[in-house]
Design an enzyme around this catalytic site. Structure first.
Site, short mmCIF file in Angstrom:
data_model
loop_
_atom_site.label_atom_id
_atom_site.label_comp_id
_atom_site.label_asym_id
_atom_site.label_seq_id
_atom_site.Cartn_x
_atom_site.Cartn_y
_atom_site.Cartn_z
N HIS A 262 0.85 -1.19 0.00
CA HIS A 262 0.00 0.00 0.00
C HIS A 262 0.89 1.24 0.00
CE1 HIS A 262 -3.18 2.80 0.88
NE2 HIS A 262 -2.45 3.27 1.87
N ASP A 374 -7.26 1.51 2.84
CA ASP A 374 -6.90 2.53 3.83
C ASP A 374 -7.80 3.76 3.80
OD1 ASP A 374 -5.26 3.58 5.88
OD2 ASP A 374 -4.06 4.69 4.44
#
Length: 1004
Positions: A262, A374
């Site tokens: 990420h 996220d």
């Protein structure tokens, strides 16, 4: 048997740390190192490779904040190492506890071929296996000295977040630059012991399996000669064979591991550094794919792929090869992993349009999933956008961060405002940086809430944010966990393979209706007001540019700016990333964002002006161009003609020093302090402001959350409040029919202008704040004499209801929430809207008065002043426009929200301009009129039902139509949807509440 468990476990920890791990590299020789420090911004690879270098030694300090240093390392493989596995171990000064938040490097060969990234937990570069003695080694490292902005004392204000304030002190110490022999047997022994030790620690103390592992570990440790670890490692491994071969039980939980990194497109680093983070990670992952045949890696965010293609073609070539092999997987189908609360309807749609189209154009790959691990909560309008883009699934992990309530499902169908349901998964591993530790795997099993109905979950595996992605150690652990008694089973799989299996296993999971609200990070709706206003303004300018350019193209042959609009859309979409638009990035990011939005506004303004002039022609007729989706001042939506003026506004002074504004529809009382003590709807005879209360009330709160300063506002902020009632000036405005108010407080100054537009039932509040507070929260309050148990907030392609009460912990947790252009509150026969031109955060509370009536207070969140990660957040001048709309229906709220965000444009021309398309129902709102992206000249119209009711409407084209198709967001025909009939340019549509539709009109 005596219980010696803790003795053996402590022995394992010490022997691993002090004897076995150090023996992984039993022999080493130093490399020669030289360096060139680039004088400014990063340079092209060829320039870095050719630069003149100077010697540097291990132990030297290097790297000014945000600098780039090119290290050249050279050496010779000793003859005695011939036939062995040799690696370069290059430690730039890493802190292994901070993968992704440190210095990083990308290793190149002298010819410019990328090798792999260097990161805190990935410091090796393979030289040969086996290697030839006497082999010359020469490597180049492009090293970024990114400073540690969030250190062991997080949220401490720091000047390191901007190149302009970061200084020049070296940030790192060169720690190790060696050639070393890798003892692969010892390396595997380390992995064996780590996997078994971590698994053992998660099993019940009374479980036989735990004791079987303990005894096997003890036998392995007994087999290790601590003075000859390498010579006895194979013997130690043999003691572990049986426990590692014991298969998992048939009912074991199944984990699909997806290689993952990420990477925040900007956060504690600027956009330009993310370009390099992505390149390093992509180089790392393509190298790992070459070494590990079972491994699969997924990367989201088409923007990041585009950066690699543009800036690192040598890495891009390797990525394309891995994609073709099906193991480097495009994921998510969005331009970036955006915030989903604040982007407007069209912007949220275009995230998918541009993301999916990039992957289709480059690789012929279409994503079924939205991949947003996220993002800080999910708006209730998102499911139908995902479906309209041709996708079926959603993955996120962030809701596990909620502080008040635990979400009841891990796999479920999420239902949006129009009834669309999306199969959704929250990985129970509760991290998007899984490292295959036993504690993580065991947590996923224990935590999984859908036991009995399903036993399959996903684990995004790898270090993110420049941590380098998945490591070979994670892959080795996963191999041992593929089928191991006491553990969940682990298999590398693509996201699409996981979702197909999960949906087949659990085809009728539970349903969650409405927004997925994150009970954390609520202040991201307010922090960095300039960024948020830039986004809102850009969205509406893009609407105007597409509308007028399409109209001019059809009517006059105006050259439609396909490439410019495509580029600008991508710029705006990038800045909707979930740490840019939410205001949680460093100062450098937001400084650049404000400059970018200014350039976008200039460029779009030029497109709009050119298109409107082409439409208006030469002449002296005063024209009002109306880009809103509703008629205004007598000008139809999407058209231009002379404005119809009606009514007048008066201002009178009151004996108490206050003022009265009256336009025949609304009478507003302003007291001597500049506060609104009355807003009377004259037609309804209804007072808007609650008895004994005043509106237009600025309120200032102390605002120091417990952590996550730019992200969070904690509920205790409400415990202290200062009402800003003292006024320096309350005077008539320059036009004589407005009221101007000036207030000072702390080091700040507020100037407001209150106005009643003629013929309109709304009180406009223009607020300018010269803001110089720290750790404060500024709100604008309107206490309403209105009783309701819910209110509506605009979201993408509709609105969503939230309660005004706090009966449950779920309701109480929503003490700060998101709206787009309006909030609306209503009793059965009368309502009030509060509309805005660029704010998102708000709160609504209720109280019962002594007279038995209910006061429902709407407060708009204007400004905050957190000091991390930007210590100067929002300092300076800000301008806001809000309007209070008494007597408003939900339709009025929709219309007024558009009005305040699309100011009138006036110029002189030959005569009126007819709209390109019209709709005969106000509840059917057109959000986009544009030419098709494929350059065919077809006109694309996107609209939705905006009032929450069924609609039967006629859309009329102002040009000859040869045919019409219902399409998805990517303007592709929907195979299972019959096209509507066309009768002389009239198209009849029937819409469900909030239904989104895209039509493609072929021009005759």
């Amino acid at each position: 048997m005596h219980d010696d468990r803790t003795l053996v476990e402590a022995r394992l920890r010490r022997v691993l740390d002090e004897r076995i791990r150090p023996a992984v590299y039993p022999e080493s020789v130093p490399l020669e190192v030289a360096v060139w420090h680039a004088p400014g911004e990063p340079v092209p690879v060829a320039e870095g490779l050719a630069a003149d270098v100077e010697p540097i030694t291990v132990g030297s300090r290097w790297g000014a904040p945000w600098g780039t240093s090119w290290f050249r390392v050279t050496g010779t493989v000793p003859e005695a190492w011939a036939g062995r596995t040799v690696e370069a171990v290059l430690d730039l000064g890493f802190d292994e506890n901070m993968p992704g938040f440190q210095c990083e490097g990308l290793v190149y060969r002298p010819d410019g071929t990328p090798v792999k990234g260097l990161n805190p937990r990935n410091q090796w570069v393979r030289i040969g296996a086996p290697v030839q003695g006497g082999e010359e080694v020469r490597l180049h490292v492009e090293a970024a000295s990114n400073p540690v902005v969030m250190d062991y004392r997080p949220f401490t204000p720091t000047p390191l977040g901007d190149l302009e304030t970061a200084g020049s002190d070296p940030q790192y110490t060169l720690t190790r630059m060696d050639l070393a022999v890798l003892d692969e047997t010892v390396w595997h022994l380390v992995t064996d012991l780590e996997v078994l030790g971590e698994l053992m620690a998660e099993l019940p103390v009374d479980a036989p399996r735990r004791w079987e592992i303990l005894r096997a570990v003890e036998r392995a440790l007994d087999a290790v000669d601590l003075q000859d670890v390498g010579g006895t490692a194979e013997r130690a491994r043999s003691r572990l064979t049986d426990v590692l071969a014991a298969p998992a039980v048939p009912s074991a939980h199944r984990i699909s591991a997806v290689g993952h990194a990420h990477i925040d497109s900007a956060w504690l680093w600027p956009l330009r550094e993310t370009v390099r983070k992505v390149a390093r990670t992509a180089a790392n992952m393509t190298a790992l794919l070459d070494d590990e045949p079972d491994f699969v890696f997924a990367m989201s965010q088409a923007q990041q792929w585009a950066w690699v293609k543009e800036h690192r073609p040598e890495v891009w070539a390797r990525v394309k090869k891995a994609v073709a092999e099906g193991r480097f997987v495009p994921a998510g189908g969005m331009w970036v992993e955006s915030d989903t609360n604040m982007p407007g309807s069209e912007a949220m749609a275009r995230q998918f349009v541009h993301g999916k189209r990039f992957f289709l154009d480059e690789f012929g790959v279409e994503n079924d999933e939205a991949w947003l691990p996220d993002t800080f909560g999910f708006a209730a309008g998102l499911p139908q956008i995902i479906k309209a883009a041709g996708s079926r699934y959603l993955l996120t992990q962030k809701i596990s961060w909620s502080r008040t309530n635990r979400f009841p499902h891990h796999t479920f169908r999420w239902e949006g405002i129009d009834g669309t349901r999306i199969f959704t998964h929250f990985p129970p591993v509760d991290t998007y940086n899984c490292s295959m530790r036993g504690a993580e795997i065991a947590h996923a099993v224990r935590n999984f809430k859908d036991k009995g109905a399903a036993r399959h979950s996903l684990a995004p595996t790898g270090w993110g944010d420049g941590g380098g992605g998945t490591t070979r150690e994670m892959v080795a652990k996963a191999a041992r966990l593929r089928d191991l008694e006491g553990s969940a089973t682990v298999t590398w799989e693509t996201p699409s393979a996981f979702f197909a299996k999960a949906e087949a296993e659990n085809p009728e999971p539970p349903v969650w209706v409405g927004e997925l609200y994150l009970e954390l990070h609520r202040a991201t709706l307010t922090s960095q007001a300039g960024t948020k206003q830039g986004n809102r303004r850009s969205e509406h300018l893009l609407r105007e540019a597409e509308l007028w350019a399409a109209t001019a193209a059809v009517r006059t042959g105006f050259p439609y700016p396909y490439a410019d609009l495509d580029r600008i859309w991508k710029t705006v979409l990038l800045h909707q990333f979930h740490d840019i638009l939410p205001g949680s990035s460093i100062a450098w990011v937001h400084r650049e964002a404000r400059a970018t939005y200014a350039r976008v506004a200039d460029e779009l303004g030029g497109i709009i002006d050119a298109a409107q002039r082409a439409l208006a022609g030469e002449g002296s007729v005063p024209l009002l161009f109306n880009a809103a989706p509703h008629t205004r001042s007598g000008v139809p939506a999407g058209g231009a003609r002379p404005a119809e003026m009606s009514g007048r506004t008066t201002r009178a002074e009151r004996p108490d020093g206050g003022h009265v504004l009256d336009n025949g529809l609304l009478r507003v009382g302003v007291d001597a302090r500049g506060l609104v003590d009355s807003a009377l709807d004259l037609a309804a005879g209804r007072e808007t402001i609650a008895p004994g209360r005043t509106g237009n009330l600025l309120q200032l709160h102390q605002d120091l959350p417990n952590m996550w300063d730019a992200w969070d506002v904690d509920e205790f902020y409400r415990n202290t409040v200062t009402d800003l009632t003292d006024a320096d000036e309350v005077t008539p405005g320059d036009d004589g029919v407005t009221v101007r108010i000036v207030r000072t407080f702390g080091a700040s100054r507020v100037t407001q202008v209150l106005s009643l537009p003629p013929g309109e039932k709304r009180l406009v509040v223009d607020t300018e704040v010269d803001w110089h507070e720290t750790e404060k929260f500024l709100k604008l309050a309107f206490p309403l004499d209105l009783h309701t148990d819910r209110y509506a907030s605009e979201t993408q392609f509709g609105h969503f209801f939230r309660p005004t009460h706090t009966n449950t912990s779920w309701e109480a947790a929503k003490f700060e929430a998101c709206n787009h252009r309006f909030v609306h509150l209503q009793e059965p026969d009368w309502g009030v809207a509060v509309v805005n031109d660029g704010t998102y955060g708000h709160d609504v509370t209720r109280a019962v008065r002594g007279d038995g009536g209910t006061t429902t207070t709407v407060r708009v969140s204007l400004l905050r002043a957190p000091r991390f990660p930007d210590p100067e957040t929002d300092q300076g001048v800000h301008r806001f426009r809000h309007a209070l709309v008494p007597g408003a229906s939900i339709g009025d709220a929709v219309r007024e929200g558009w009005r305040v965000n699309l100011p009138e444009r006036r110029l002189h021309g030959a005569g009126e301009v007819a709209p390109l398309v019209t709709v005969d129902r106000d509840s059917v709102v057109v959000t986009a009129v544009k030419l098709a992206d494929d350059g065919s000249g077809d006109v694309v119209v996107r609209f939705h039902e905006a009032h929450g009711a069924r609609a039967h409407a006629t859309l009329t084209a102002g040009f000859p139509v040869a045919g019409v198709e219902v399409t998805d967001l990517l303007e592709r025909p929907l195979a299972d949807t019959a096209p509507p009939t066309v009768d002389d340019g009239r198209i009849t549509v029937r819409l469900r509440p909030f239904e989104l539709t895209t039509l493609r009109l072929k021009r005759a």
